[in-house]
Write an enzyme that holds these catalytic residues in place. Structure first.
Site, PDB file in Angstrom:
ATOM      1  N   ALA A  61      11.798 113.555 -13.042  1.00  0.00           N
ATOM      2  CA  ALA A  61      11.878 114.404 -14.222  1.00  0.00           C
ATOM      3  C   ALA A  61      10.582 114.429 -15.026  1.00  0.00           C
ATOM      4  O   ALA A  61      10.430 115.257 -15.923  1.00  0.00           O
ATOM      5  CB  ALA A  61      13.026 113.933 -15.118  1.00  0.00           C
ATOM      6  N   SER A  67       7.366 113.324 -13.222  1.00  0.00           N
ATOM      7  CA  SER A  67       6.256 113.400 -12.274  1.00  0.00           C
ATOM      8  C   SER A  67       6.790 113.553 -10.864  1.00  0.00           C
ATOM      9  O   SER A  67       7.966 113.311 -10.596  1.00  0.00           O
ATOM     10  CB  SER A  67       5.371 112.146 -12.364  1.00  0.00           C
ATOM     11  OG  SER A  67       6.081 111.000 -11.924  1.00  0.00           O
ATOM     12  N   HIS A  76      19.432 113.890  -3.239  1.00  0.00           N
ATOM     13  CA  HIS A  76      19.593 113.345  -4.582  1.00  0.00           C
ATOM     14  C   HIS A  76      18.791 112.051  -4.635  1.00  0.00           C
ATOM     15  O   HIS A  76      18.998 111.142  -3.832  1.00  0.00           O
ATOM     16  CB  HIS A  76      21.077 113.087  -4.862  1.00  0.00           C
ATOM     17  CG  HIS A  76      21.357 112.557  -6.239  1.00  0.00           C
ATOM     18  ND1 HIS A  76      20.397 112.425  -7.212  1.00  0.00           N
ATOM     19  CD2 HIS A  76      22.507 112.107  -6.797  1.00  0.00           C
ATOM     20  CE1 HIS A  76      20.939 111.932  -8.309  1.00  0.00           C
ATOM     21  NE2 HIS A  76      22.221 111.728  -8.078  1.00  0.00           N
ATOM     22  N   ASP A  77      17.862 111.953  -5.574  1.00  0.00           N
ATOM     23  CA  ASP A  77      16.921 110.829  -5.576  1.00  0.00           C
ATOM     24  C   ASP A  77      17.611 109.472  -5.616  1.00  0.00           C
ATOM     25  O   ASP A  77      17.151 108.515  -4.971  1.00  0.00           O
ATOM     26  CB  ASP A  77      15.893 110.971  -6.699  1.00  0.00           C
ATOM     27  CG  ASP A  77      16.490 111.214  -8.074  1.00  0.00           C
ATOM     28  OD1 ASP A  77      17.727 111.108  -8.235  1.00  0.00           O
ATOM     29  OD2 ASP A  77      15.717 111.520  -9.002  1.00  0.00           O
ATOM     30  N   THR A 127      14.012 107.183 -15.187  1.00  0.00           N
ATOM     31  CA  THR A 127      14.328 108.030 -16.341  1.00  0.00           C
ATOM     32  C   THR A 127      15.799 107.888 -16.700  1.00  0.00           C
ATOM     33  O   THR A 127      16.179 107.847 -17.871  1.00  0.00           O
ATOM     34  CB  THR A 127      13.990 109.503 -16.031  1.00  0.00           C
ATOM     35  OG1 THR A 127      12.594 109.594 -15.720  1.00  0.00           O
ATOM     36  CG2 THR A 127      14.312 110.395 -17.210  1.00  0.00           C
ATOM     37  N   ASN A 141      26.320 106.899 -14.562  1.00  0.00           N
ATOM     38  CA  ASN A 141      25.042 107.366 -15.091  1.00  0.00           C
ATOM     39  C   ASN A 141      24.887 106.862 -16.522  1.00  0.00           C
ATOM     40  O   ASN A 141      25.750 107.123 -17.369  1.00  0.00           O
ATOM     41  CB  ASN A 141      24.996 108.897 -15.101  1.00  0.00           C
ATOM     42  CG  ASN A 141      24.828 109.479 -13.718  1.00  0.00           C
ATOM     43  OD1 ASN A 141      23.724 109.634 -13.237  1.00  0.00           O
ATOM     44  ND2 ASN A 141      25.937 109.799 -13.066  1.00  0.00           N
ATOM     45  N   GLY A 143      11.209 102.459 -10.410  1.00  0.00           N
ATOM     46  CA  GLY A 143      10.110 102.142 -11.316  1.00  0.00           C
ATOM     47  C   GLY A 143      10.472 101.162 -12.404  1.00  0.00           C
ATOM     48  O   GLY A 143       9.648 100.340 -12.819  1.00  0.00           O
TER      49      GLY A 143
END
Length: 466
Positions: free
Chosen positions: A11, A13, A236-237, A258, A295, A402
């Protein structure tokens, strides 16, 4: 040496990652990284999807400059967002972002047509105001003529794969996030689609990860000077990231970026009332698996805080600042809708603390500590809910993505849960994307072998409660 390309779009990069397997180790190299920012178009917040495609092509060109010709490529991205194409395969809509306010209040309108109980029983998907089902309903209200003209519904990776190949499909893991796929049949739920009056013909055949779509369009082969297999990863990531968990046994995972996505892998959907009450989702995974997860607002909050301070501080700075305000203990509900797209995140956090009679954070360190403590608090609550629903306990959890680099947050989780926490790999999504391609190509036999390879290919840190 056989190389494959993983295009991982986030979202904020995107990156084009080159991967290969050598001596039972997965090697990963970043060949191109680029920004991805929301833009305003016709009064709506959108993704510049044409620019994203140009950046993907730049990444492929860089491979050519390195004198590497990858044999395959696959694209993953965030969920729920889409475009519609007309009969000539031209765009009818912008790629409106899930953070656009067009879906405010729409969930309640859909509830009048199909109850939440029925919707959850059929799809097993968490109720979020920006789910595709509500985006489509909002579009239908605002522009019914567009919905009538639509011949193809394509989610973000579907559209980018179409630009590469000319083939239009809907990939399974991302399709499940629409809240329009039946969890039992793993196909579009025509009853839901008809009940909401959506154009049935625009929904395409659902294909699963590891499917080979074929080669590139002829004009792209000419442009690059070589052809590649386009292979569906879990588009889907999070579905891709979960494939990179370096653990075959029983674990809770947290895909941290994110967004924070916390849950378990399961071989069947869990659509029981308690799962609905706690708002868990059953999103599709590779090989028929389900990702039973929740989520949770993630590091978006600290990303916005950094932007509010004009990017004067790095993420590492904000973590370090928070370590020096140990006596600050205010907590916010990270899933309050006010934090989805506020005008100013720092002020919104301050307003929340003021309204709840807590100490108001004034320094960058206090704001950062409030966010980290609040995220950890949300994670602990979610773990309790998972263990209650499943009537079992877990000894460990794996943090991937990340956010796994945030040692402070990792330790907060270990201390709060008293579980062993493993953090890494960082590039889990790109790794998972490549895993699907490698299995399809026969480079890796299956997911268990892939996870074994990941385990000794990438650094994984261990945290225990202090």
């Amino acid at each position: 040496m056989s190389y494959s390309l993983a295009v991982d779009l986030g979202a904020s990069s995107g990156r084009v990652m080159l991967g290969h397997v050598e001596k039972n180790h997965l090697k990963l190299d970043e060949v191109h990284r680029f920004d991805n920012q929301m833009v305003e178009s016709s009064g709506q917040l959108c993704w510049d999807i044409e620019d994203l495609f140009q950046e993907i092509k730049r990444g492929i060109h860089k491979c050519k400059e390195l004198e590497i010709r990858p044999v395959s490529i696959g694209i993953d991205s965030w969920a729920v967002d889409f475009v519609l194409l007309d009969e000539n395969d031209e765009l009818l809509t912008d790629a409106v972002t899930y953070r656009d306010p067009r879906t405010v209040g729409v969930m309640e309108e859909v509830d009048l047509l199909i109850s939440k109980d029925q919707l959850y029983e059929k799809t097993g998907i968490q109720f979020l105001q920006f789910n595709t089902i509500y985006q489509l309903f909002a579009l239908q209200k605002a522009n019914p003529e567009v919905m009538k003209k639509a011949k193809s519904f394509l989610m973000i990776p579907d559209y980018l794969h179409f630009l590469l190949t000319g083939k239009k499909i809907n990939e399974y893991t991302n399709a499940t996030t629409t809240q329009l796929v039946n969890a039992s049949t793993k196909e579009w739920d025509q009853e839901i689609i008809r009940t909401l009056g959506f154009n049935e013909e625009m929904f395409l055949a659902i294909q699963h990860p590891k499917t080979k779509l074929g080669g590139l369009r002829a004009e792209l082969v000419q442009e690059f000077g070589f052809d590649m297999n386009v292979i569906l990863p879990a588009t889907h990531d999070t579905a891709s990231a979960v494939l990179a968990i370096p653990e075959i046994g029983k674990t809770i995972y947290l895909s941290s970026g994110t967004w924070s996505l916390m849950g378990i892998e399961n071989d069947r959907p869990i659509c029981k009332p308690k799962a609905k009450a706690y708002n868990f989702t059953n999103e599709g995974g590779m090989d028929g698996r389900f990702r039973f997860l929740k989520n949770i607002m993630g590091l978006w909050m600290i990303q916005e805080v950094r932007r509010n301070y004009d990017d004067h501080y790095s993420f590492a700075d904000l973590v370090e600042f928070s370590r020096h305000v140990k006596d600050f203990h205010s907590i916010v509900n990270v899933d309050d809708p006010r934090f989805l797209k506020p005008q100013q995140m720092v002020q919104e956090i301050q307003h929340y603390c003021r309204e709840t009679n807590q100490q108001i954070p004034n320094t960058a360190g206090e704001v950062a500590k409030c966010i980290f403590d609040s995220l950890a608090n949300s994670y602990l609550q979610t773990i309790d809910e998972i263990e209650e629903i499943l009537e079992t306990s877990f000894e460990q959890m794996n943090i991937i993505g990340g956010g796994s680099q945030n040692d402070l947050l990792n330790q907060l989780i270990a201390d709060g849960t008293r579980k062993v926490v493993y953090a890494g790999p960082v590039e889990a999504t790109a790794i998972g994307n490549l895993i699907a391609q490698f299995i399809a190509l026969g480079v890796i036999r299956n997911l268990n072998e892939a996870r074994s390879i990941v385990q000794h290919s990438f650094e994984v840190k261990k945290f225990v409660h202090s």
